[in-house]
Motif scaffolding. Structure first.
Motif, PDB file in Angstrom:
ATOM      1  N   LYS A 152     -29.935  38.750  -2.614  1.00  0.00           N
ATOM      2  CA  LYS A 152     -29.582  38.747  -3.809  1.00  0.00           C
ATOM      3  C   LYS A 152     -28.322  37.579  -4.316  1.00  0.00           C
ATOM      4  CE  LYS A 152     -25.841  42.291  -4.216  1.00  0.00           C
ATOM      5  NZ  LYS A 152     -25.556  43.556  -4.825  1.00  0.00           N
ATOM      6  N   PRO A 153     -28.265  37.173  -5.541  1.00  0.00           N
ATOM      7  CA  PRO A 153     -27.271  36.310  -5.821  1.00  0.00           C
ATOM      8  C   PRO A 153     -25.685  36.832  -5.540  1.00  0.00           C
ATOM      9  CG  PRO A 153     -28.990  36.394  -7.463  1.00  0.00           C
ATOM     10  CD  PRO A 153     -29.205  37.612  -6.557  1.00  0.00           C
ATOM     11  N   SER A 154     -25.200  35.723  -4.857  1.00  0.00           N
ATOM     12  CA  SER A 154     -23.783  36.191  -4.627  1.00  0.00           C
ATOM     13  C   SER A 154     -22.940  34.921  -4.715  1.00  0.00           C
ATOM     14  CB  SER A 154     -23.588  36.919  -3.248  1.00  0.00           C
ATOM     15  OG  SER A 154     -23.934  35.993  -2.223  1.00  0.00           O
ATOM     16  N   GLN A 155     -21.706  35.234  -4.803  1.00  0.00           N
ATOM     17  CA  GLN A 155     -20.718  33.998  -5.044  1.00  0.00           C
ATOM     18  C   GLN A 155     -20.707  33.047  -3.607  1.00  0.00           C
ATOM     19  OE1 GLN A 155     -18.792  32.910  -7.513  1.00  0.00           O
ATOM     20  NE2 GLN A 155     -20.021  34.518  -8.516  1.00  0.00           N
ATOM     21  N   MET A 181     -14.313  40.648   4.743  1.00  0.00           N
ATOM     22  CA  MET A 181     -13.536  39.851   5.754  1.00  0.00           C
ATOM     23  C   MET A 181     -13.449  40.334   6.924  1.00  0.00           C
ATOM     24  SD  MET A 181     -10.963  37.272   3.688  1.00  0.00           S
ATOM     25  CE  MET A 181     -11.495  36.581   1.724  1.00  0.00           C
ATOM     26  N   ILE A 182     -13.014  41.604   7.009  1.00  0.00           N
ATOM     27  CA  ILE A 182     -12.321  42.041   8.088  1.00  0.00           C
ATOM     28  C   ILE A 182     -13.474  42.473   9.111  1.00  0.00           C
ATOM     29  CG2 ILE A 182     -11.258  44.276   9.297  1.00  0.00           C
ATOM     30  CD1 ILE A 182      -9.272  44.027   6.621  1.00  0.00           C
ATOM     31  N   SER A 183     -14.458  43.205   8.516  1.00  0.00           N
ATOM     32  CA  SER A 183     -15.954  43.333   9.328  1.00  0.00           C
ATOM     33  C   SER A 183     -16.271  42.070  10.011  1.00  0.00           C
ATOM     34  CB  SER A 183     -16.751  44.086   8.265  1.00  0.00           C
ATOM     35  OG  SER A 183     -17.153  43.447   7.326  1.00  0.00           O
ATOM     36  N   LEU A 243     -21.631  46.643  13.397  1.00  0.00           N
ATOM     37  CA  LEU A 243     -20.799  45.848  12.450  1.00  0.00           C
ATOM     38  C   LEU A 243     -21.910  45.062  11.505  1.00  0.00           C
ATOM     39  CD1 LEU A 243     -18.112  44.588  14.697  1.00  0.00           C
ATOM     40  CD2 LEU A 243     -17.769  46.199  12.455  1.00  0.00           C
ATOM     41  N   SER A 244     -23.028  44.406  12.086  1.00  0.00           N
ATOM     42  CA  SER A 244     -23.905  44.078  11.097  1.00  0.00           C
ATOM     43  C   SER A 244     -24.698  44.959  10.093  1.00  0.00           C
ATOM     44  CB  SER A 244     -24.842  43.072  12.016  1.00  0.00           C
ATOM     45  OG  SER A 244     -25.837  44.131  12.573  1.00  0.00           O
ATOM     46  N   HIS A 295     -23.223  47.120   2.898  1.00  0.00           N
ATOM     47  CA  HIS A 295     -22.215  46.770   1.502  1.00  0.00           C
ATOM     48  C   HIS A 295     -22.635  45.189   1.144  1.00  0.00           C
ATOM     49  CE1 HIS A 295     -19.686  50.147   2.337  1.00  0.00           C
ATOM     50  NE2 HIS A 295     -19.961  50.075   3.492  1.00  0.00           N
ATOM     51  N   HIS A 296     -23.911  44.743   1.692  1.00  0.00           N
ATOM     52  CA  HIS A 296     -24.353  43.606   0.932  1.00  0.00           C
ATOM     53  C   HIS A 296     -23.525  42.177   1.317  1.00  0.00           C
ATOM     54  CE1 HIS A 296     -27.237  45.757  -1.414  1.00  0.00           C
ATOM     55  NE2 HIS A 296     -26.239  46.571  -1.871  1.00  0.00           N
ATOM     56  N   TYR A 297     -22.485  42.604   2.586  1.00  0.00           N
ATOM     57  CA  TYR A 297     -21.784  41.324   2.938  1.00  0.00           C
ATOM     58  C   TYR A 297     -22.713  40.430   3.687  1.00  0.00           C
ATOM     59  CZ  TYR A 297     -18.331  44.636   1.991  1.00  0.00           C
ATOM     60  OH  TYR A 297     -17.049  45.680   1.339  1.00  0.00           O
TER      61      TYR A 297
END
Length: 211
Positions: free
Chosen positions: A106-109, A124-126, A170-171, A177-179
């Motif tokens: 999905k679109p993201s910055q 960032m931490i994850s 972690l992945s 969370h869509h990271y």
């Protein structure tokens, strides 16, 4: 000659008897030293990042992985320094996450380096933790492949699946969370690749007996 717990003996062709604590080859010493330095960096990084974690779930992952990594670090140092079995065997890391991934993009910055320490967040931490787990898996594999000491080799080899499990946990957290987005190939392309190989039975072994 010195005999270890496996009933094997070790001797240097130039200096004679090799005591257990010196039962290491040169490549092993350098690779394990580098791997242990990476483990220290991983533990230090987790300690630095911990106060910045906001999500209780991520904090739980960080704490569980920290405790487990610290224990593995300790037993690796033990067997590396003594050449003998550590105080206890390598454990198996058990993640709490399920195995479900959400596929698709999905679109993201666009990602870019942060310019202020206040920008640090759970994404960032994850990501830092995930990168450390991947790096440690590679470092431990490389060190195990070069280890001449059977105990060190076994401890390192048994530890690699734990790094993989931590990275997987972690992945999955990041994906939820869509990271961490996971694209898929078009179904036709994927099917072609899945069917690109076929299994085969065991061949009969030729008879090489000299008459």
């Amino acid at each position: 000659m010195t005999q270890n717990q496996f009933g094997e003996t070790h001797q240097n062709m130039h200096t004679g008897t090799v005591p257990p604590q010196m039962n290491h080859g040169g490549h092993e010493v350098f690779d394990v030293h580098e791997m242990l330095s990476g483990a220290v960096a991983t533990l230090n990084q987790a300690m630095i990042l911990r106060p910045h974690v906001k999500d209780p779930e991520l904090l739980d992952i960080l704490d569980r992985q920290y405790r487990f990594t610290l224990d593995e670090y300790n037993i690796t140092v033990e067997c590396f320094k003594t050449g003998m079995d550590p105080s206890h065997p390598t454990s198996s890391y058990k993640m709490k996450q399920g195995n479900d991934f959400v596929y698709g993009m999905k679109p993201s910055q666009p990602k870019k380096p942060m310019q202020n320490a206040n920008e640090i967040n759970d994404e960032m931490i994850s990501g830092f933790l995930l990168n450390s787990a991947k790096t440690n898996a590679t470092a431990k594999t490389m060190a195990a492949l070069e280890s001449t000491n059977p105990v060190v080799r076994r401890v390192l080899a048994d530890s690699v699946p734990n790094c993989i499990e931590m990275a997987y946990e972690l992945s999955i957290y990041q994906n939820k969370h869509h990271y961490y987005q996971v694209p898929q190939l078009a179904q036709q392309d994927m099917q072609s690749i899945l069917n690109a190989f076929a299994t085969v039975g065991q061949p009969g072994m030729p008879n090489n007996t000299v008459q």
